[in-house]
Motif scaffolding. Sequence first.
Motif, short mmCIF file in Angstrom:
data_model
loop_
_atom_site.label_atom_id
_atom_site.label_comp_id
_atom_site.label_asym_id
_atom_site.label_seq_id
_atom_site.Cartn_x
_atom_site.Cartn_y
_atom_site.Cartn_z
N ALA A 1 -3.77 -6.29 -2.95
CA ALA A 1 -3.30 -7.67 -3.04
C ALA A 1 -3.45 -8.33 -1.69
N VAL A 2 -3.65 -9.63 -1.72
CA VAL A 2 -3.68 -10.41 -0.49
C VAL A 2 -2.25 -10.77 -0.11
N HIS A 3 -1.81 -10.35 1.06
CA HIS A 3 -0.45 -10.62 1.53
C HIS A 3 -0.44 -12.00 2.19
N ALA A 4 -0.49 -13.04 1.36
CA ALA A 4 -0.66 -14.40 1.87
C ALA A 4 0.58 -14.89 2.62
N VAL A 5 1.76 -14.58 2.10
CA VAL A 5 3.02 -15.01 2.71
C VAL A 5 4.00 -13.86 2.63
N ASP A 6 4.64 -13.54 3.76
CA ASP A 6 5.61 -12.45 3.79
C ASP A 6 6.88 -12.87 4.51
N ASP A 7 7.99 -12.83 3.81
CA ASP A 7 9.33 -12.98 4.40
C ASP A 7 9.46 -14.27 5.22
N VAL B 1 5.85 -21.67 13.79
CA VAL B 1 4.48 -21.20 13.98
C VAL B 1 4.25 -20.00 13.07
N MET B 2 3.12 -20.02 12.37
CA MET B 2 2.82 -18.99 11.38
C MET B 2 1.50 -18.32 11.71
N TYR B 3 1.47 -17.00 11.58
CA TYR B 3 0.24 -16.25 11.82
C TYR B 3 0.10 -15.15 10.77
N ALA B 4 -1.03 -15.14 10.07
CA ALA B 4 -1.35 -14.07 9.11
C ALA B 4 -0.22 -13.83 8.12
N GLY B 5 0.36 -14.92 7.62
CA GLY B 5 1.36 -14.82 6.57
C GLY B 5 2.79 -14.66 7.04
N ILE C 1 -5.53 -8.26 3.07
CA ILE C 1 -5.47 -7.23 2.02
C ILE C 1 -4.92 -5.94 2.61
N HIS C 2 -5.37 -5.66 3.82
CA HIS C 2 -4.85 -4.49 4.56
C HIS C 2 -4.39 -4.98 5.93
N PRO C 3 -3.25 -5.68 6.00
CA PRO C 3 -2.80 -6.24 7.28
C PRO C 3 -2.41 -5.14 8.25
N PRO C 4 -2.52 -5.40 9.56
CA PRO C 4 -2.15 -4.40 10.56
C PRO C 4 -0.67 -4.02 10.45
#
Length: 350
Positions: A41-47, A242-246, A299-302
Motif C-alpha cells: 500500500a502507498v502510505h500517503a498520510v500517516d498520523d 510542514v509535511m514530508y513523505a506523509g 510503498i516501502h517508506p524508510p
Amino acid sequence: MTSTQDAKAPTGEVVLEAVGLTKHFPVRRTLRELFTRTHNAVHAVDDVHLTLRRGQVVALVGESGSGKSTVARLLAQLYPRTGGDIRLHGESTRVKAGRQFRGYASRVQMIFQDPFASLNPVHTIRYHLTRALRIHRNDGGDLEAALHELLTRVSLTPPERYLDKFPHELSGGQRQRVAIARALGARPEALLADEPVSMLDVSIRLGVLNLLRDLKERLNLAILYITHDIASARYFADQTLVMYAGRMVEGGDSETVTQSPAHPYTRLLIDSAPDPDRLTGDVDPLEEDRGNGEPPSLIHPPSGCRFHPRCPSAMPRCSTDLPVPLAIGDTPGHWAACWLYDSAAKESAK
C-alpha cells in the motif's frame, strides 16, 4: 451570507480537527504477489494531527507528493480514511454519499487547485452558482439577488457581466474567484484550499490570497491553505505545518516556522526559494551541505525518520526510531519531529 450561528460564533472556536489521520492506498498486486500474502500500500498520510479554528488560517506546506492534497480530501471526506478521526465541532464524523454527505459539505467546502478543471466547461457561471445555492438551500427565496451577492463578495463586478459567461471566457484568476463563490454558496464554516493560486499567473496570486484573507475575517471562516510555497504561508497563514513523505515534521506560528525553522527539511524548503546571494555566488560555506536526493518510496517508506536518507544531520538513531514532536525553545506551540531536539539524549551524551 453567514448564518446567525456563524455570526455569533467566537473567533478561535475549533471547527474541524484531524486526530491521527491516516490514509493508505492499496497497490494492485502483480501476478507473483497474487500467490503470496503480500499486500502493498502507498502510505500517503500517516498520523496527521491538525486543528482548524474560526478566523484563522493554517498552512500545510511540503513538496509535491508529500500528502498535502490527500489530507485536504480526507478532511472533505472525499476519500475514506484508513485510520484516525475527523471531528467537526468535537464530534467524530464519517459520512457517506447522500443527505449525510450534503450536510457535512454545507459546513466544510473545498477549493481545488485547477479552476478550469473544477468548473464544467459546458455550463455557465450562473449554472454553477445556482446549483450550489439550491443544493444547500441558500437562495433565500430570491435567486438573482443571491447570485449577485456571491459574485460581489468575490469582487466580480458588475455581476451581470459574468453570470452568463462560460468558464473558458474568463481568466484563470476570475475562474478561481468563481470557484470560491461556489464554495461560499454552501455558507461553510471551513474552507479547504488546495493550492488555490499555484495555477494562476504570479501577478494575480496576491489578489486571490487577499480575497481569501478578507473572507476569513468577514465571514469568520476556518481555512486550510495547502501550498508548496513556504513564503506565501508566512504572508497568509497564522500557523504553518510542514509535511514530508506523509508525516508532519514541524509546526508553529508562521513567523517562527519560516524565520527560525528547526527541522532540517523545513530549512531545505526555505533554502530552495530563490535567493539573490546564490545568483552572485555569495554563499556561506556552512550552508553548502544541504539535504539532497529524492523523496522516498511511500510503498516501502524508510524506518525511523522518513527524512533521514536526505538529512545532512542524520544520526544512527534517526534510521531506527520514529521521532516524536518535541518542543523547540521557549516559543509556545513551536515543535519539530526531530531527534536533534531530544533534551534527554543531549543530557545523556554529556
